[in-house]
Scaffold this motif. Structure first.
Motif, PDB file in Angstrom:
ATOM      1  N   GLU A   1       0.823  -1.207   0.000  1.00  0.00           N
ATOM      2  CA  GLU A   1       0.000   0.000   0.000  1.00  0.00           C
ATOM      3  C   GLU A   1       0.859   1.259   0.000  1.00  0.00           C
ATOM      4  OE1 GLU A   1      -2.195  -0.591   3.576  1.00  0.00           O
ATOM      5  OE2 GLU A   1      -3.652  -1.956   2.665  1.00  0.00           O
ATOM      6  N   VAL A   2       1.963   1.212   0.725  1.00  0.00           N
ATOM      7  CA  VAL A   2       2.817   2.380   0.877  1.00  0.00           C
ATOM      8  C   VAL A   2       3.687   2.605  -0.362  1.00  0.00           C
ATOM      9  CG1 VAL A   2       4.713   3.381   2.226  1.00  0.00           C
ATOM     10  CG2 VAL A   2       2.865   2.171   3.382  1.00  0.00           C
ATOM     11  N   ALA A   3       4.115   1.518  -1.007  1.00  0.00           N
ATOM     12  CA  ALA A   3       5.122   1.602  -2.073  1.00  0.00           C
ATOM     13  C   ALA A   3       4.811   2.637  -3.150  1.00  0.00           C
ATOM     14  CB  ALA A   3       5.342   0.224  -2.692  1.00  0.00           C
ATOM     15  N   PRO A   4       3.601   2.669  -3.736  1.00  0.00           N
ATOM     16  CA  PRO A   4       3.379   3.639  -4.813  1.00  0.00           C
ATOM     17  C   PRO A   4       3.468   5.088  -4.352  1.00  0.00           C
ATOM     18  CG  PRO A   4       1.349   2.473  -4.265  1.00  0.00           C
ATOM     19  CD  PRO A   4       2.466   1.753  -3.569  1.00  0.00           C
ATOM     20  N   ARG A   5       3.294   5.331  -3.058  1.00  0.00           N
ATOM     21  CA  ARG A   5       3.368   6.706  -2.540  1.00  0.00           C
ATOM     22  C   ARG A   5       4.806   7.227  -2.528  1.00  0.00           C
ATOM     23  NH1 ARG A   5      -0.072   5.446   2.900  1.00  0.00           N
ATOM     24  NH2 ARG A   5      -1.777   4.293   1.908  1.00  0.00           N
ATOM     25  N   LEU A   6       5.783   6.327  -2.640  1.00  0.00           N
ATOM     26  CA  LEU A   6       7.181   6.759  -2.675  1.00  0.00           C
ATOM     27  C   LEU A   6       7.585   7.293  -4.041  1.00  0.00           C
ATOM     28  CD1 LEU A   6       7.240   5.257   0.042  1.00  0.00           C
ATOM     29  CD2 LEU A   6       9.438   4.276  -0.621  1.00  0.00           C
ATOM     30  N   LEU A   7       6.848   6.924  -5.086  1.00  0.00           N
ATOM     31  CA  LEU A   7       7.220   7.342  -6.438  1.00  0.00           C
ATOM     32  C   LEU A   7       7.140   8.862  -6.559  1.00  0.00           C
ATOM     33  CD1 LEU A   7       5.386   4.602  -8.508  1.00  0.00           C
ATOM     34  CD2 LEU A   7       7.834   4.748  -8.005  1.00  0.00           C
ATOM     35  N   GLY A   8       8.172   9.421  -7.160  1.00  0.00           N
ATOM     36  CA  GLY A   8       8.279  10.869  -7.263  1.00  0.00           C
ATOM     37  C   GLY A   8       8.924  11.500  -6.052  1.00  0.00           C
ATOM     38  N   GLY A   9       9.123  10.703  -4.997  1.00  0.00           N
ATOM     39  CA  GLY A   9       9.812  11.182  -3.814  1.00  0.00           C
ATOM     40  C   GLY A   9      11.317  11.215  -4.025  1.00  0.00           C
ATOM     41  N   HIS A  10      12.021  11.795  -3.055  1.00  0.00           N
ATOM     42  CA  HIS A  10      13.477  11.917  -3.147  1.00  0.00           C
ATOM     43  C   HIS A  10      14.142  11.220  -1.981  1.00  0.00           C
ATOM     44  CE1 HIS A  10      13.627  15.862  -5.757  1.00  0.00           C
ATOM     45  NE2 HIS A  10      12.982  14.870  -6.346  1.00  0.00           N
ATOM     46  N   LEU A  11      15.194  10.481  -2.268  1.00  0.00           N
ATOM     47  CA  LEU A  11      16.120  10.004  -1.241  1.00  0.00           C
ATOM     48  C   LEU A  11      17.403  10.802  -1.393  1.00  0.00           C
ATOM     49  CD1 LEU A  11      16.906   8.013   1.036  1.00  0.00           C
ATOM     50  CD2 LEU A  11      17.881   6.549  -0.751  1.00  0.00           C
ATOM     51  N   THR A  12      17.778  11.484  -0.323  1.00  0.00           N
ATOM     52  CA  THR A  12      19.012  12.267  -0.306  1.00  0.00           C
ATOM     53  C   THR A  12      19.971  11.665   0.705  1.00  0.00           C
ATOM     54  OG1 THR A  12      17.880  14.310  -0.929  1.00  0.00           O
ATOM     55  CG2 THR A  12      20.022  14.543   0.140  1.00  0.00           C
ATOM     56  N   THR A  13      21.209  11.470   0.303  1.00  0.00           N
ATOM     57  CA  THR A  13      22.238  10.964   1.207  1.00  0.00           C
ATOM     58  C   THR A  13      23.427  11.919   1.219  1.00  0.00           C
ATOM     59  OG1 THR A  13      23.343   9.643  -0.506  1.00  0.00           O
ATOM     60  CG2 THR A  13      21.593   8.560   0.764  1.00  0.00           C
ATOM     61  N   VAL A  14      24.105  11.923   2.340  1.00  0.00           N
ATOM     62  CA  VAL A  14      25.389  12.605   2.451  1.00  0.00           C
ATOM     63  C   VAL A  14      26.385  11.566   2.958  1.00  0.00           C
ATOM     64  CG1 VAL A  14      26.694  14.528   3.413  1.00  0.00           C
ATOM     65  CG2 VAL A  14      24.228  14.769   3.026  1.00  0.00           C
ATOM     66  N   VAL A  15      27.293  11.173   2.099  1.00  0.00           N
ATOM     67  CA  VAL A  15      28.280  10.145   2.425  1.00  0.00           C
ATOM     68  C   VAL A  15      29.658  10.682   2.019  1.00  0.00           C
ATOM     69  CG1 VAL A  15      29.029   7.764   2.066  1.00  0.00           C
ATOM     70  CG2 VAL A  15      26.595   8.314   1.985  1.00  0.00           C
ATOM     71  N   GLY A  16      30.591  10.659   2.949  1.00  0.00           N
ATOM     72  CA  GLY A  16      31.915  11.191   2.645  1.00  0.00           C
ATOM     73  C   GLY A  16      31.883  12.659   2.278  1.00  0.00           C
ATOM     74  N   GLY A  17      30.918  13.385   2.834  1.00  0.00           N
ATOM     75  CA  GLY A  17      30.798  14.807   2.559  1.00  0.00           C
ATOM     76  C   GLY A  17      30.158  15.142   1.229  1.00  0.00           C
ATOM     77  N   GLU A  18      29.715  14.135   0.463  1.00  0.00           N
ATOM     78  CA  GLU A  18      29.115  14.357  -0.855  1.00  0.00           C
ATOM     79  C   GLU A  18      27.619  14.062  -0.815  1.00  0.00           C
ATOM     80  OE1 GLU A  18      32.406  13.694  -4.199  1.00  0.00           O
ATOM     81  OE2 GLU A  18      31.849  11.821  -3.188  1.00  0.00           O
ATOM     82  N   THR A  19      26.831  14.997  -1.321  1.00  0.00           N
ATOM     83  CA  THR A  19      25.378  14.870  -1.326  1.00  0.00           C
ATOM     84  C   THR A  19      24.894  14.347  -2.669  1.00  0.00           C
ATOM     85  OG1 THR A  19      25.150  16.718   0.227  1.00  0.00           O
ATOM     86  CG2 THR A  19      23.203  16.130  -1.060  1.00  0.00           C
ATOM     87  N   VAL A  20      24.015  13.351  -2.608  1.00  0.00           N
ATOM     88  CA  VAL A  20      23.366  12.821  -3.813  1.00  0.00           C
ATOM     89  C   VAL A  20      21.870  12.728  -3.532  1.00  0.00           C
ATOM     90  CG1 VAL A  20      23.095  10.826  -5.341  1.00  0.00           C
ATOM     91  CG2 VAL A  20      25.386  11.523  -4.608  1.00  0.00           C
ATOM     92  N   THR A  21      21.080  13.219  -4.457  1.00  0.00           N
ATOM     93  CA  THR A  21      19.626  13.096  -4.366  1.00  0.00           C
ATOM     94  C   THR A  21      19.111  12.322  -5.568  1.00  0.00           C
ATOM     95  OG1 THR A  21      19.348  15.161  -3.137  1.00  0.00           O
ATOM     96  CG2 THR A  21      17.432  14.344  -4.327  1.00  0.00           C
TER      97      THR A  21
END
Length: 222
Positions: free
Chosen positions: A20-40
Motif C-alpha cells: 500500500e505504501v510503495a506507490p506513494r514513494l514514487l516521485g519522492g526523493h532520497l538524499t544521502t550525504v556520504v563522505g561529505g558528498e550529497t546525492v539526491t
C-alpha cells in the motif's frame, strides 16, 4: 531551495502494508550525504516485500518470510529506517522499512533519476553509460547514493541522524503521483515473481525505470 511539491517523510506515512505504501514513494526523493558528498535521487521504481505474518497472504519472495534473523532484523524495526542488504555478494540494495515496529516490511528502491550530486554518483558508478543509468536498477541506485552493507544498514531516513558517517533523508510528494504502473516484481523466482504479486510500481515511460525480466520459474503462464 526546498521543492514545494515535496515534504519530509514522517513515520506515520510508512505505517501501512508495503504494497500500500510503495506507490506513494514514487516521485519522492532520497538524499544521502556520504563522505561529505550529497546525492539526491528521484524515485521512479519500487517493489514491496511483506515479512512473515504481514498482510493477508504470505510473501515467498521476502527476506523476512521465515521470520526474524540477524540479516533481516532492520525490516522488523521502526518504519523509516533503511534496510541495506548485499545482493549477489556485490551490490548494496536499499529498502525503506514500513509497517509498525515488530511487523516486517520493506520497499526496495529499484530505480531513480539522480537530481543532485551527479558527479559523485558517476564516480561511484564508473561503468554507467549515461546519466540515465546511474541509478537504474537497485544495485546501481545503492552505489549511486553511497550506502553500503553492512555499515549503513539501519540508517534513519526520517530524522536524518548521522549513522556511521552517513546521513539519509526521505521526502515524499505532497500529492501522490496520479499515474502509476504496477506489475510482477523483477527477476523474483517462483510464485513470488508472478502476477499473483503485482507489487512492483513504477512511473510509466520514465527512462530510469529498469528493464523487466521474469525470475526462474516465474512467467506469464505461471
Amino acid at each position: 531551495m526546498p521543492d514545494p511539491d515535496l515534504r519530509p517523510a514522517r513515520r506515520e506515512d510508512l505505517l501501512g502494508l508495503p504494497s500500500e505504501v510503495a506507490p506513494r514513494l514514487l516521485g519522492g526523493h532520497l538524499t544521502t550525504v556520504v563522505g561529505g558528498e550529497t546525492v539526491t535521487v528521484r524515485l521512479t521504481e519500487v517493489e514491496a516485500y511483506h515479512g512473515q505474518g504481514t498482510g493477508p497472504v504470505g510473501d515467498p519472495g521476502s527476506h523476512a518470510r521465515m521470520g526474524k534473523t540477524a540479516r533481516n532484523a532492520t525490516m522488523w524495526g521502526e518504519p523509516g529506517h533503511l534496510y541495506v542488504y548485499l545482493s549477489h555478494g556485490i551490490h548494496s540494495c536499499v529498502n525503506v522499512v514500513c509497517g509498525p515496529a515488530g511487523v516486517a516490511g520493506g520497499i526496495l528502491l529499484r530505480g531513480g533519476e539522480v537530481r543532485e550530486g551527479t558527479d559523485a554518483a558517476a564516480r561511484r558508478r564508473p561503468a554507467a553509460r549515461s546519466s540515465r543509468d546511474l541509478a537504474r536498477g537497485p544495485g546501481r541506485l545503492g552505489d549511486a547514493v553511497g550506502l553500503r552493507h553492512p555499515v549503513h544498514d539501519g540508517i534513519d531516513a526520517i530524522t536524518g541522524a548521522e549513522w556511521h558517517g552517513a546521513v539519509a533523508r526521505l521526502a515524499l510528494p505532497v500529492t501522490p503521483l496520479p499515474d502509476v504502473a504496477t506489475g510482477p516484481r523483477v527477476g523474483v523466482a517462483g510464485p513470488a515473481g508472478t502476477a499473483a504479486f503485482p507489487w512492483r510500481f513504477w512511473v510509466p515511460g520514465d527512462p530510469t525505470v529498469s528493464a523487466f525480466r521474469w525470475g526462474r520459474g516465474a512467467g506469464p503462464l505461471n
